[in-house]
Design a protein around this motif. Structure first.
Motif, PDB file in Angstrom:
ATOM      1  N   GLY A 116       0.855  -1.147  -0.007  1.00  0.00           N
ATOM      2  CA  GLY A 116       0.073  -0.100  -0.104  1.00  0.00           C
ATOM      3  C   GLY A 116       0.754   1.261  -0.143  1.00  0.00           C
ATOM      4  N   GLN A 117       0.207   2.222  -0.908  1.00  0.00           N
ATOM      5  CA  GLN A 117       0.921   3.540  -0.943  1.00  0.00           C
ATOM      6  C   GLN A 117       0.226   4.661  -0.364  1.00  0.00           C
ATOM      7  N   TYR A 118       0.794   5.444   0.518  1.00  0.00           N
ATOM      8  CA  TYR A 118       0.147   6.789   0.995  1.00  0.00           C
ATOM      9  C   TYR A 118       0.112   7.678   0.273  1.00  0.00           C
ATOM     10  N   ILE A 119      -1.201   7.863  -0.511  1.00  0.00           N
ATOM     11  CA  ILE A 119      -1.573   9.028  -1.277  1.00  0.00           C
ATOM     12  C   ILE A 119      -2.876   9.668  -0.766  1.00  0.00           C
ATOM     13  N   ALA A 120      -2.549  10.885  -0.677  1.00  0.00           N
ATOM     14  CA  ALA A 120      -3.604  11.907   0.087  1.00  0.00           C
ATOM     15  C   ALA A 120      -4.892  11.496  -0.805  1.00  0.00           C
ATOM     16  N   GLY A 121      -6.211  11.125  -0.098  1.00  0.00           N
ATOM     17  CA  GLY A 121      -7.382  11.101  -0.617  1.00  0.00           C
ATOM     18  C   GLY A 121      -8.205  12.320  -0.487  1.00  0.00           C
ATOM     19  N   GLY A 122      -7.826  13.302   0.108  1.00  0.00           N
ATOM     20  CA  GLY A 122      -8.705  14.257   0.505  1.00  0.00           C
ATOM     21  C   GLY A 122      -7.999  15.559   0.921  1.00  0.00           C
ATOM     22  N   TRP A 123      -8.781  16.553   1.314  1.00  0.00           N
ATOM     23  CA  TRP A 123      -8.017  17.787   1.711  1.00  0.00           C
ATOM     24  C   TRP A 123      -7.522  17.647   3.252  1.00  0.00           C
ATOM     25  N   LYS A 124      -8.070  16.741   4.112  1.00  0.00           N
ATOM     26  CA  LYS A 124      -7.735  16.191   5.217  1.00  0.00           C
ATOM     27  C   LYS A 124      -6.275  15.193   5.092  1.00  0.00           C
ATOM     28  N   TYR A 125      -6.034  15.058   4.218  1.00  0.00           N
ATOM     29  CA  TYR A 125      -4.762  14.195   3.859  1.00  0.00           C
ATOM     30  C   TYR A 125      -4.935  12.599   4.295  1.00  0.00           C
ATOM     31  N   GLU A 126      -6.289  12.294   4.207  1.00  0.00           N
ATOM     32  CA  GLU A 126      -6.458  11.109   4.868  1.00  0.00           C
ATOM     33  C   GLU A 126      -6.162  10.198   3.727  1.00  0.00           C
ATOM     34  N   PRO A 127      -5.707   8.875   3.866  1.00  0.00           N
ATOM     35  CA  PRO A 127      -4.979   7.915   2.917  1.00  0.00           C
ATOM     36  C   PRO A 127      -6.196   7.693   1.872  1.00  0.00           C
ATOM     37  N   ALA A 128      -6.062   7.699   0.428  1.00  0.00           N
ATOM     38  CA  ALA A 128      -6.630   7.224  -0.305  1.00  0.00           C
ATOM     39  C   ALA A 128      -7.165   5.747  -0.433  1.00  0.00           C
ATOM     40  N   ALA A 129      -8.326   5.592  -0.705  1.00  0.00           N
ATOM     41  CA  ALA A 129      -8.564   3.914  -0.833  1.00  0.00           C
ATOM     42  C   ALA A 129      -7.592   3.361  -1.656  1.00  0.00           C
ATOM     43  N   GLU A 130      -7.493   1.948  -1.476  1.00  0.00           N
ATOM     44  CA  GLU A 130      -6.457   1.158  -1.996  1.00  0.00           C
ATOM     45  C   GLU A 130      -6.663   0.707  -3.355  1.00  0.00           C
ATOM     46  N   SER A 131      -5.762   0.770  -4.249  1.00  0.00           N
ATOM     47  CA  SER A 131      -6.011   0.368  -5.728  1.00  0.00           C
ATOM     48  C   SER A 131      -5.852  -1.065  -6.020  1.00  0.00           C
ATOM     49  N   GLU A 132      -5.413  -1.888  -4.946  1.00  0.00           N
ATOM     50  CA  GLU A 132      -5.298  -3.276  -4.929  1.00  0.00           C
ATOM     51  C   GLU A 132      -5.434  -3.742  -3.547  1.00  0.00           C
ATOM     52  N   PRO A 133      -5.872  -5.060  -3.617  1.00  0.00           N
ATOM     53  CA  PRO A 133      -5.739  -5.677  -1.999  1.00  0.00           C
ATOM     54  C   PRO A 133      -4.748  -5.479  -1.167  1.00  0.00           C
ATOM     55  N   SER A 134      -4.732  -4.796  -0.210  1.00  0.00           N
ATOM     56  CA  SER A 134      -3.435  -4.527   0.627  1.00  0.00           C
ATOM     57  C   SER A 134      -2.830  -5.658   1.193  1.00  0.00           C
TER      58      SER A 134
END
Length: 355
Positions: A116-134
């Protein structure tokens, strides 16, 4: 309990993963150049396995028969190696991103790898959803995928229960999930969140950092321990509180945690129970304080002994008789003159355990 270093052998590259035979006679080190090395602990004799990962080798596990070693890397690949010939016998592409950590079920039938890669999922910088099973689980005999589980990336650690029936995995946000690996589907049987392992940067940079870097079930299978680093304002400083917590994994209730005044600061990344079941090791890298490795009481969580290894201790493995500890280490390169190669940054160490 007293631990004394008795052996130390150099490896050319920093060691991120460690596997050992039950008697500690042989150690296997996964290194940052992608290579995996076999080390004979009595003599220091070293041999490198034939096939390397194309990026960092992040972990390795030895099957119970001692004939096969499986390694994982930041190339997202799992490699099966024949221990006798040092040749690669199977290659499986497990993830499109890094394998952060791997775990072997005690019965030797399953190997898990988390990504899993930490990519900001919103303005609160929460992690974006996974792009593959983690979280993925493979059959060690055939290399076949047997289970995929969803989690919030990045997932940094995983561990099997002593009976091999359950798998736990934890992420950067302090979220822990546990699955029944014998059940169908990917719904966890238990999940909870601890806020004590995650930081939100308030100076220099603004993002989340930290996470649960080490997991281990208690020998009786009733509790789960996690380790990492406590919150800090500057995520670049790496000076959060050294910390561990213990939970009743079925309910997610916190049972115990490191005592105030018994810690320094730094990232703790490995946990290991002593075979007596009464003690456990926690170790990692020190930012401030007097130690980076310590043994705690499994009964009340009190600090028993600690030491400063003067380097980052990435893994610790007790021998089956409890008389020795084998550790993998990353050390600094020291001063490097222009045009000169860096010195050896990897170590495999052995400690005697008394008391």
């Amino acid at each position: 309990m007293k631990l004394t270093r008795t052996k130390q052998y150099e490896l050319p590259f920093a060691v991120l993963g460690l596997a050992t035979t039950p008697d500690g006679a042989n150690a296997y080190a996964a290194c940052m150049d992608g290579s995996v090395h076999a080390v004979e602990m009595a003599t220091g004799k070293k041999e490198v396995f034939e096939k390397k990962h194309s990026s960092y080798a992040s972990g390795c596990v030895l099957l119970p028969d001692g004939k096969t070693l499986i390694s994982a890397g930041y190339d997202g690949t799992l490699l099966w190696h024949d221990v006798a010939t040092r040749k690669c016998i199977r290659e499986v592409k497990a993830h499109s991103f890094w394998s952060w950590q791997m775990a072997l079920s005690p019965d030797g039938r399953r190997v898990a790898s988390v990504t899993g890669q930490y990519i900001a999922g919103g303005w609160k910088y929460e992690p974006a959803a996974e792009s593959e099973p983690s979280v993925r689980v493979y059959d060690t005999a055939s290399g076949a995928l047997v289970a995929s589980y969803s989690h919030t990336p990045p997932v940094l650690s995983c561990a099997f229960s002593p009976d091999s029936k359950h798998l736990a995995a934890a992420n950067m946000m302090g979220e822990v999930r546990v699955w029944d690996v014998q059940a169908k589907g990917d719904k966890p049987v238990s999940q909870w969140t601890s806020p004590d392992f995650t930081s939100w940067g308030t100076t220099k940079s603004h993002h989340y950092s930290g996470g649960i870097y080490g997991l281990v079930f208690s020998p009786d299978g009733n509790a789960l321990l996690g380790c990492g680093m406590g919150p800090m304002g500057d995520p670049m400083a790496g000076n959060g509180k050294m910390t561990w917590q213990r939970w009743d994994w079925r309910s997610g209730k916190k049972i115990d945690q490191i005592k105030d005044g018994q810690h320094g600061s730094g990232l703790m990344e490995t946990l290991a129970f002593h075979p007596d079941g009464k003690h456990f090791l926690m170790a990692g890298r020190q930012a401030q304080g007097t130690w980076n490795a310590a043994v705690f009481s499994a009964t009340d969580g009190s600090l028993i002994t600690s030491w400063d290894s003067k380097s980052r201790l990435t893994h610790g493995r007790f021998t089956a008789d409890g008389k020795s500890l084998v550790a993998s280490v990353i050390t600094g390169a020291g001063k490097v003159k222009p045009g000169q190669p860096w010195g050896a940054m990897g170590r495999v160490q052995m400690y005697s355990v008394e008391g």
